[in-house]
Design a protein around this motif. Structure first.
Motif, PDB file in Angstrom:
ATOM      1  N   SER A   1       1.408  -2.549   5.035  1.00 11.49           N
ATOM      2  CA  SER A   1       0.012  -2.108   5.044  1.00 11.49           C
ATOM      3  C   SER A   1      -0.349  -1.424   3.726  1.00 11.49           C
ATOM      4  O   SER A   1      -1.450  -1.632   3.179  1.00 11.49           O
ATOM      5  N   ILE A   2       0.561  -0.610   3.190  1.00 11.49           N
ATOM      6  CA  ILE A   2       0.316   0.083   1.929  1.00 11.49           C
ATOM      7  C   ILE A   2       0.160  -0.908   0.787  1.00 11.49           C
ATOM      8  O   ILE A   2      -0.682  -0.710  -0.112  1.00 11.49           O
ATOM      9  N   ALA A   3       0.920  -1.982   0.811  1.00 10.53           N
ATOM     10  CA  ALA A   3       0.799  -3.008  -0.238  1.00 10.53           C
ATOM     11  C   ALA A   3      -0.622  -3.580  -0.272  1.00 10.53           C
ATOM     12  O   ALA A   3      -1.185  -3.808  -1.358  1.00 10.53           O
ATOM     13  N   LEU A   4      -1.219  -3.766   0.896  1.00 10.87           N
ATOM     14  CA  LEU A   4      -2.602  -4.259   0.954  1.00 10.87           C
ATOM     15  C   LEU A   4      -3.568  -3.208   0.408  1.00 10.87           C
ATOM     16  O   LEU A   4      -4.530  -3.536  -0.295  1.00 10.87           O
ATOM     17  N   PHE A   5      -3.319  -1.947   0.749  1.00  7.70           N
ATOM     18  CA  PHE A   5      -4.169  -0.871   0.247  1.00  7.70           C
ATOM     19  C   PHE A   5      -4.126  -0.804  -1.279  1.00  7.70           C
ATOM     20  O   PHE A   5      -5.168  -0.671  -1.938  1.00  7.70           O
ATOM     21  N   GLU A   6      -2.948  -0.894  -1.849  1.00  2.45           N
ATOM     22  CA  GLU A   6      -2.810  -0.792  -3.306  1.00  2.45           C
ATOM     23  C   GLU A   6      -3.412  -1.994  -4.020  1.00  2.45           C
ATOM     24  O   GLU A   6      -3.833  -1.885  -5.180  1.00  2.45           O
ATOM     25  N   GLN A   7      -3.498  -3.131  -3.332  1.00  2.00           N
ATOM     26  CA  GLN A   7      -4.216  -4.277  -3.906  1.00  2.00           C
ATOM     27  C   GLN A   7      -5.711  -3.973  -3.999  1.00  2.00           C
ATOM     28  O   GLN A   7      -6.370  -4.299  -4.991  1.00  2.00           O
ATOM     29  N   LYS A   8      -6.242  -3.339  -2.963  1.00  4.25           N
ATOM     30  CA  LYS A   8      -7.678  -3.024  -2.938  1.00  4.25           C
ATOM     31  C   LYS A   8      -8.000  -1.857  -3.857  1.00  4.25           C
ATOM     32  O   LYS A   8      -9.081  -1.824  -4.471  1.00  4.25           O
ATOM     33  N   TYR A   9      -7.094  -0.892  -3.964  1.00  4.39           N
ATOM     34  CA  TYR A   9      -7.301   0.307  -4.791  1.00  4.39           C
ATOM     35  C   TYR A   9      -6.169   0.412  -5.829  1.00  4.39           C
ATOM     36  O   TYR A   9      -5.242   1.214  -5.665  1.00  4.39           O
ATOM     37  N   PRO A  10      -6.224  -0.391  -6.884  1.00  2.00           N
ATOM     38  CA  PRO A  10      -5.122  -0.422  -7.856  1.00  2.00           C
ATOM     39  C   PRO A  10      -4.907   0.896  -8.597  1.00  2.00           C
ATOM     40  O   PRO A  10      -3.841   1.101  -9.181  1.00  2.00           O
TER      41      PRO A  10
ATOM     42  N   PRO B   1      -8.501  14.721  -2.471  1.00  2.14           N
ATOM     43  CA  PRO B   1      -9.098  14.526  -1.141  1.00  2.14           C
ATOM     44  C   PRO B   1      -9.849  13.201  -0.994  1.00  2.14           C
ATOM     45  O   PRO B   1      -9.800  12.583   0.065  1.00  2.14           O
ATOM     46  N   LYS B   2     -10.536  12.764  -2.060  1.00  2.76           N
ATOM     47  CA  LYS B   2     -11.279  11.499  -1.972  1.00  2.76           C
ATOM     48  C   LYS B   2     -10.327  10.328  -1.766  1.00  2.76           C
ATOM     49  O   LYS B   2     -10.544   9.472  -0.899  1.00  2.76           O
ATOM     50  N   GLU B   3      -9.262  10.274  -2.568  1.00  8.42           N
ATOM     51  CA  GLU B   3      -8.318   9.164  -2.482  1.00  8.42           C
ATOM     52  C   GLU B   3      -7.599   9.156  -1.127  1.00  8.42           C
ATOM     53  O   GLU B   3      -7.342   8.101  -0.543  1.00  8.42           O
ATOM     54  N   ILE B   4      -7.290  10.347  -0.632  1.00  5.22           N
ATOM     55  CA  ILE B   4      -6.666  10.442   0.697  1.00  5.22           C
ATOM     56  C   ILE B   4      -7.608   9.900   1.767  1.00  5.22           C
ATOM     57  O   ILE B   4      -7.198   9.170   2.667  1.00  5.22           O
TER      58      ILE B   4
END
Length: 427
Positions: free
Chosen positions: A60-69, A320-323
């Motif tokens: 799931s984190i891999a997908l998140f990091e694709q969206k938010y590089p 806080p925003k990134e979290i």
């Protein structure tokens, strides 16, 4: 909740032992996350669970990091007890993880110590959405007007039964059945199958909470216990009597069966637990297991509510925003729902719930059970958990277990519990 890979009794002992002495967070030091010269931010994410959960979360984190590089996620996971021991050390040093797995038992405790971030400002800023959640579930993460956790998976207390033994005994559970009918069924099962009907209902704090709620009380109030010594004396006397009568599994047998449940070991025909824990019995045992309705006092009200695993954030974070963006992605993105399934409970957002279609019979039944319980109109708001609830939950199971094994009298056990509860509230 949702820690289906661990024995719940072990979990509760760990909760009391490892999180009870958490001190005030340090007032110096920087926040948990870090940044770099190219604008990339790193946040730390910690959780408890087994390897299978870690694999799913990392996908799931891999997908998140694709969206938010520009956001990198540094991960850490432990078993339940190790997680809280490490968290305690980190929080006491002023450097807890930026975002972490949490449960309702700990919200007031860590809010009291200034460790948890109120996520409402991030909701208002548009970085985190509280829309598109299944009815009522976000309330689990609310404390005193603050949103201290965002639920990722919900569950509710249920009765898991050995269907073969119930059929052999000719017992048919039905919605609205009473405690008298349930206890009569336990005796019928014992008489016809020679297997005790229940594995030990009277040591389960969350079940006792349902019973109290059915009778106009509750286990906790905002700042204490919602019942008295006479109430607990009646509950434990009744439970101990049923052990002696042979309709409830001997606690010595329960102890010997660990880490297996006595239900899956064939030494009991039913067990009260969280609905999403049902998968453990199919994995451990060789019978056919299913979910049955909670017994009632009045033929209708079960006292049930949705509990939840959730994601919380550190009040000391620099990001806080990134979290908030991370939490939003992890609870709403349909692909994450498909990956996680019901590992942490029934998916809480409507997007994820709709995206995951369980293929196996057990998970289908869990989802159906929660839908049916919601439709029945019996779900209420969760009972507040004051600071110290984790220690008290562990004490309830430990003292009740000792009582069942003949190590103490009911009167002494009740006094001991109230003494330990008072100390936990004052800690």
């Amino acid at each position: 909740m949702g820690t289906r890979n661990l024995d719940r009794r072990t979990i509760l002992k760990a909760a009391g032992a490892s999180a009870a002495t958490l001190g005030l967070a340090a007032t110096t030091g920087c926040g948990g996350g870090s940044g770099s010269g190219n604008g990339t931010v790193t946040i730390r994410y910690s959780w408890w669970g087994a390897e299978e959960r870690a694999k799913k979360i990392n996908q799931s984190i891999a997908l998140f990091e694709q969206k938010y590089p520009k956001i990198k996620v540094k991960t850490d996971f432990q078993t339940y007890d190790s997680f809280w021991e490490k968290f305690q050390t980190q929080a006491a040093g002023g450097n807890p993880p930026d975002v972490f797995q949490n449960a309702v038992t700990f919200l007031r405790k860590y809010d009291k110590r200034g460790i948890l971030l109120d996520l409402k400002p991030q909701v208002e800023a548009g970085n985190l959405s509280l829309d598109h959640f299944r009815a009522g579930v976000t309330k689990v993460g609310e404390v005193d007007g603050k949103q201290l956790g965002i639920p990722v998976g919900s569950n509710t207390m249920s009765l898991v039964i050995d269907k073969k033994l119930f059929r052999k005994a000719g017992v048919e559970p039905r919605p609205g059945w009473t405690w008298d009918e349930y206890f009569k069924a336990l005796k019928t099962i014992r008489d016809k199958t020679r297997v005790p009907g229940d594995t030990g209902y009277f040591t389960i704090m969350y079940l006792y909470d349902l019973y109290l709620r059915q009778n106009g009380k509750a286990f906790f109030t905002d700042d204490g216990l919602g019942f008295d010594q006479a109430d607990l004396t009646e509950w434990w006397t009744d439970g101990l009597g049923r052990v002696r009568a042979g309709v409830v599994t001997d606690p010595k047998t329960v102890q010997q069966d660990k880490p297996k449940s006595s239900l899956s070991a064939g030494h009991g025909a039913s067990e009260f637990t969280w609905d999403n824990f049902t998968v453990r019995y199919s994995a451990e045992g060789d019978s056919e297991y299913g979910l049955a309705p909670i017994p009632t006092t009045d033929g209708k009200h079960t006292g049930q509510y949705l509990a939840s695993l959730m994601l919380s954030a550190s009040a000391r974070t620099s990001h806080p925003k990134e979290i908030a963006q991370f939490i939003d992605f992890m609870v709403h993105d349909p692909r994450v729902g498909t990956i996680m399934g019901y590992d942490r409970g029934i998916l809480t957002s409507t997007e994820q719930f709709a995206a995951y279609k369980p293929a196996d019979a057990v998970n289908k039944e869990i989802a159906q059970y929660e839908e049916d319980t919601a439709k029945a109109g019996v779900l209420g708001a969760i009972t507040p958990h004051p600071s110290g609830a984790d220690t008290i939950e562990a004490a309830f199971m430990r003292i009740g277990g000792d009582l069942g094994q003949g190590k103490s009298k009911v009167s002494d056990a009740v006094k001991q519990f109230f003494t330990e509860a008072e100390a936990a509230f004052q800690a």
